[in-house]
Design a protein around this motif. Structure first.
Motif, mmCIF file in Angstrom:
data_model
loop_
_atom_site.group_PDB
_atom_site.id
_atom_site.type_symbol
_atom_site.label_atom_id
_atom_site.label_comp_id
_atom_site.label_asym_id
_atom_site.label_seq_id
_atom_site.Cartn_x
_atom_site.Cartn_y
_atom_site.Cartn_z
ATOM 1 N N PRO A 132 0.760 -1.329 -0.046
ATOM 2 C CA PRO A 132 -0.101 -0.010 0.081
ATOM 3 C C PRO A 132 0.762 1.364 0.087
ATOM 4 C CG PRO A 132 -0.920 -1.577 1.462
ATOM 5 C CD PRO A 132 0.155 -2.254 0.948
ATOM 6 N N VAL A 133 2.089 1.290 0.739
ATOM 7 C CA VAL A 133 2.730 2.744 0.808
ATOM 8 C C VAL A 133 3.336 2.864 -0.361
ATOM 9 C CG1 VAL A 133 3.088 2.729 3.410
ATOM 10 C CG2 VAL A 133 4.617 1.402 1.635
ATOM 11 N N GLN A 134 3.556 1.766 -1.254
ATOM 12 C CA GLN A 134 4.130 2.163 -2.723
ATOM 13 C C GLN A 134 2.983 2.571 -3.852
ATOM 14 O OE1 GLN A 134 6.261 -1.500 -3.956
ATOM 15 N NE2 GLN A 134 7.772 -1.133 -2.124
ATOM 16 N N GLU A 135 2.007 2.200 -3.571
ATOM 17 C CA GLU A 135 0.878 2.404 -4.465
ATOM 18 C C GLU A 135 0.627 3.884 -4.093
ATOM 19 O OE1 GLU A 135 -3.858 1.881 -5.352
ATOM 20 O OE2 GLU A 135 -2.647 0.043 -4.551
ATOM 21 N N MET A 136 0.660 4.287 -2.866
ATOM 22 C CA MET A 136 0.520 5.823 -2.447
ATOM 23 C C MET A 136 1.704 6.691 -3.024
ATOM 24 S SD MET A 136 -0.807 5.320 1.390
ATOM 25 C CE MET A 136 -1.370 6.908 1.868
ATOM 26 N N GLN A 137 2.567 6.013 -3.423
ATOM 27 C CA GLN A 137 3.972 6.914 -3.751
ATOM 28 C C GLN A 137 3.837 6.680 -5.414
ATOM 29 O OE1 GLN A 137 6.731 4.471 -1.416
ATOM 30 N NE2 GLN A 137 7.694 6.338 -1.191
ATOM 31 N N LEU A 138 2.459 6.457 -6.042
ATOM 32 C CA LEU A 138 2.336 6.389 -7.370
ATOM 33 C C LEU A 138 2.921 5.401 -8.197
ATOM 34 C CD1 LEU A 138 1.218 9.134 -6.572
ATOM 35 C CD2 LEU A 138 2.248 10.065 -8.652
ATOM 36 N N LEU A 139 3.430 4.072 -7.461
ATOM 37 C CA LEU A 139 3.804 2.889 -8.164
ATOM 38 C C LEU A 139 2.586 2.382 -8.791
ATOM 39 C CD1 LEU A 139 6.367 1.363 -8.978
ATOM 40 C CD2 LEU A 139 6.232 0.207 -7.098
ATOM 41 N N ALA A 140 2.291 2.902 -9.953
ATOM 42 C CA ALA A 140 0.990 2.375 -10.610
ATOM 43 C C ALA A 140 1.093 2.943 -12.036
ATOM 44 C CB ALA A 140 -0.186 2.807 -10.020
ATOM 45 N N SER A 169 5.286 11.469 3.346
ATOM 46 C CA SER A 169 5.417 10.150 3.070
ATOM 47 C C SER A 169 4.317 9.572 3.263
ATOM 48 C CB SER A 169 6.688 9.651 3.969
ATOM 49 O OG SER A 169 6.293 9.456 5.304
ATOM 50 N N PRO A 170 3.954 8.199 2.452
ATOM 51 C CA PRO A 170 2.960 7.320 3.099
ATOM 52 C C PRO A 170 2.615 6.884 4.466
ATOM 53 C CG PRO A 170 3.646 6.782 1.059
ATOM 54 C CD PRO A 170 4.881 7.691 1.653
ATOM 55 N N GLU A 171 3.695 6.719 5.053
ATOM 56 C CA GLU A 171 3.862 6.484 6.534
ATOM 57 C C GLU A 171 3.115 7.824 7.337
ATOM 58 O OE1 GLU A 171 6.668 3.915 4.399
ATOM 59 O OE2 GLU A 171 6.234 6.077 4.564
ATOM 60 N N GLU A 172 3.794 8.947 6.875
ATOM 61 C CA GLU A 172 3.107 10.051 7.878
ATOM 62 C C GLU A 172 1.668 10.225 7.470
ATOM 63 O OE1 GLU A 172 5.963 13.452 8.076
ATOM 64 O OE2 GLU A 172 6.100 12.903 6.020
ATOM 65 N N VAL A 173 1.293 9.981 6.092
ATOM 66 C CA VAL A 173 -0.273 10.352 6.004
ATOM 67 C C VAL A 173 -1.133 9.172 6.472
ATOM 68 C CG1 VAL A 173 -1.989 9.801 3.868
ATOM 69 C CG2 VAL A 173 0.376 11.159 3.558
ATOM 70 N N LEU A 174 -0.550 7.959 6.585
ATOM 71 C CA LEU A 174 -1.577 6.931 7.359
ATOM 72 C C LEU A 174 -1.408 7.042 8.919
ATOM 73 C CD1 LEU A 174 -0.168 3.777 5.578
ATOM 74 C CD2 LEU A 174 -2.457 4.751 5.335
ATOM 75 N N ALA A 175 -0.296 7.674 9.428
ATOM 76 C CA ALA A 175 -0.197 8.078 10.907
ATOM 77 C C ALA A 175 -1.265 9.078 11.254
ATOM 78 C CB ALA A 175 1.163 8.458 11.393
ATOM 79 N N GLU A 176 -1.465 10.244 10.325
ATOM 80 C CA GLU A 176 -2.248 11.501 10.336
ATOM 81 C C GLU A 176 -3.630 10.710 10.569
ATOM 82 O OE1 GLU A 176 -1.548 14.806 8.366
ATOM 83 O OE2 GLU A 176 0.402 15.041 8.931
ATOM 84 N N ILE A 177 -4.021 10.016 9.552
ATOM 85 C CA ILE A 177 -5.195 9.305 9.502
ATOM 86 C C ILE A 177 -5.756 8.558 10.659
ATOM 87 C CG2 ILE A 177 -6.831 7.895 8.023
ATOM 88 C CD1 ILE A 177 -5.412 8.466 5.705
ATOM 89 N N ALA A 178 -4.849 7.758 11.133
ATOM 90 C CA ALA A 178 -5.270 7.006 12.304
ATOM 91 C C ALA A 178 -5.520 7.715 13.406
ATOM 92 C CB ALA A 178 -4.039 5.928 12.298
ATOM 93 N N SER A 179 -4.719 8.930 13.610
ATOM 94 C CA SER A 179 -4.792 9.811 14.760
ATOM 95 C C SER A 179 -5.912 10.741 14.563
ATOM 96 C CB SER A 179 -3.366 10.587 14.829
ATOM 97 O OG SER A 179 -3.204 11.387 13.706
ATOM 98 N N GLY A 180 -6.599 10.934 13.457
ATOM 99 C CA GLY A 180 -7.896 11.614 13.319
ATOM 100 C C GLY A 180 -7.232 13.131 12.778
ATOM 101 N N GLU A 181 -6.076 13.232 12.385
ATOM 102 C CA GLU A 181 -5.586 14.716 12.000
ATOM 103 C C GLU A 181 -5.611 14.868 10.473
ATOM 104 O OE1 GLU A 181 -1.751 15.151 13.747
ATOM 105 O OE2 GLU A 181 -2.269 14.763 15.914
ATOM 106 N N GLY A 182 -5.776 13.915 9.820
ATOM 107 C CA GLY A 182 -5.840 13.947 8.191
ATOM 108 C C GLY A 182 -6.730 14.765 7.537
#
Length: 486
Positions: A132-140, A169-182
């Motif tokens: 998933p983190v690679q797809e979020m980096q546009l590996l598509a 980074s995708p990891e930062e994005v996922l962390a913000e989403i999980a924390s409710g800050e996204g």
């Protein structure tokens, strides 16, 4: 002296002009195996350089186009400095070529090359990392397999490859989403900024909504920095040269991690295929698609010297992306990336899905297995489940090869879920209790608090992934296996 060029000649010229930067056609007679490289590239996002991943063909373009009858014979090389693996979304390869980490094949190490060879399904498809983190980096990238009728139709293909993009980074994005800050400070009861007040909603398909009260549907859980069409924003959109009064097939692919769109064509069009599978034409100017889905829309352009913008509108918000169809001599006006009004939620009553009819439906037969598949989750804690379990604790859905299976997705959460099944095409056969002969697909959008049934014939005896194509949902548990036994 005036030189006249035929429509077919015009299309050949425009295809040649586009080949250097878009999707070069690979001719069957050129060689045995096509070369595809997973690597890095740099794109411009509103004047700021960004290093992203990509899938580059042997001419340096992005993606592949196969001609009618051409096999999917590809040598994939990993030029990244990390392991990767590519899934051929919409295709039905042998299970060991499906592209899921360690199911059964291991990931590709840096510098490794792997060969693929299978008979592809025709239509508009795509390919992407199944990390998933690679797809979020546009590996598509797009994967287009043309039909003989596509060639005979003498219609110009225009690909719209949609992405959401963040400089984080995708990891930062996922962390913000999980924390409710996204989706910083959003009011989930505020229509037009990520949420919908269900007190004003219409009754939804196949569920009893009397107990919903004031609960809000969450349309978006992250505000991305940009929304891209073919790697570009509306500050510098792609301008596709078309023939005045010409005929265009839009091949639209939603490769976004977590964004659903409405496609606004501006002029009357005909939706003729979904997920690569033909449907009875549906007329209109606005059609929607969720993550992982594809639309083919035929346009007959007016014989006017003007530009025709095609927008992708972010669900529930004012942001938009798109491209411009323009005959020679047309004036190109600047387009704002923020529209005047927020786009509505996508297909919450499944009106679009319920209007689709497959041109080539599954053979009629009774199902020997029926199975409810429960979709649950919440924004806080940010956990998403299938049948009450995350991937780490999943129980496979089991079937026998060759049997007709029906799965009823029951979405009991407040977000929509684009459910994608590997290794199979399926048909939508019911919304709630209403049976019908719907579209053939590989990814179906299940809105909040809805019930939708698909039918399929179980294929190769193997373990196939079934998951939500919203990458944060997948990352936080929403995946299981469809286990086909001999």
């Amino acid at each position: 002296m005036t030189n006249h060029i035929s429509r077919r000649g015009f299309l050949a010229v425009t295809a040649a002009m586009a080949a250097a930067t878009t999707l070069p056609v690979q001719i069957l007679a050129q060689s045995s195996a096509l070369r595809l490289t997973a690597g890095t590239r740099t794109i411009d996002v509103d004047g700021r350089a960004a290093t992203v991943f990509g899938l580059l063909n042997e001419r340096g373009g992005h993606g592949l186009i196969l001609e009618p009858g051409q096999r999917f014979e590809v040598a994939l090389r990993n030029d990244l400095d990390v392991d990767t693996i590519i899934h051929w979304h919409g295709q039905i390869p042998p299970n060991d070529q499906d592209g899921v980490p360690h199911m059964p094949m291991p990931v590709l190490a840096p510098g490794e090359t792997r060969h693929y060879d299978f008979d592809p399904l025709a239509g508009t498809h795509w390919m992407h990392s199944h990390i998933p983190v690679q797809e979020m980096q546009l590996l598509a990238a797009p994967l287009i397999v043309r039909r003989p009728e596509d060639v005979a139709a003498d219609r110009q293909d225009v690909v719209m490859f949609l992405h959401d993009f963040s400089f984080k980074s995708p990891e930062e994005v996922l962390a913000e989403i999980a924390s409710g800050e996204g989706h910083g400070g959003m009011d989930h009861g505020s229509m037009g900024h990520g949420g919908m007040d269900h007190g004003a909603a219409q009754p939804m398909a196949g569920m009893n909504h009397s107990g919903m009260g004031g609960m809000a549907m969450d349309l978006n859980d992250f505000d991305f920095d940009a929304y891209l069409t073919n790697d570009r924003t509306l500050s510098d959109p792609e301008v596709v040269r078309v023939e005045r009064g010409g005929r265009v097939k839009l091949r639209i692919i939603n490769a976004s991690a977590a964004t659903t769109y409405w496609i606004d064509t501006g002029i009357e069009g005909r939706l003729v295929a979904v997920d690569g599978h033909p449907v009875e034409p549906v007329g209109g100017k606005r059609f929607g698609l969720s993550m992982g889905q594809r639309l083919d829309i035929d346009l007959d352009l007016p014989a006017e010297y003007r530009a025709f913008p095609v927008f992708a509108l972010r669900e529930g918000e004012k942001e938009r992306t798109g491209l411009i169809l323009a005959p020679a001599g047309a004036t190109i006006s600047r387009l704002a990336a923020i529209g005047e009004e927020a786009a509505p939620p996508f297909d919450i009553n499944l009106a679009q899905e319920g209007a689709l009819r497959a041109l080539d439906p599954l053979p009629s037969r009774d199902a020997s297995k029926s199975r409810a598949v429960l979709l649950d989750g919440s924004m806080s804690p940010y956990v998403w489940t299938i049948d009450g379990r995350t991937w780490d604790d999943h129980l496979p859905i089991v079937a026998r090869s060759g049997e007709r299976v029906e799965m009823t997705f029951r979405n009991r959460s407040m977000m929509g879920h684009p459910m994608h099944l590997h290794g199979h095409s399926f048909q939508v056969v019911a919304i709630g209790n209403r049976r019908f002969t719907g579209a053939v697909r590989d990814t179906v959008h299940v809105p909040p608090m809805t019930s939708l049934t698909i039918a399929l014939d179980a294929g190769e005896a193997a373990n196939w992934m079934l998951h939500c194509h919203h990458m944060p949902h997948l990352s936080f548990g929403m995946m299981t296996e469809f286990q086909v036994q001999a």
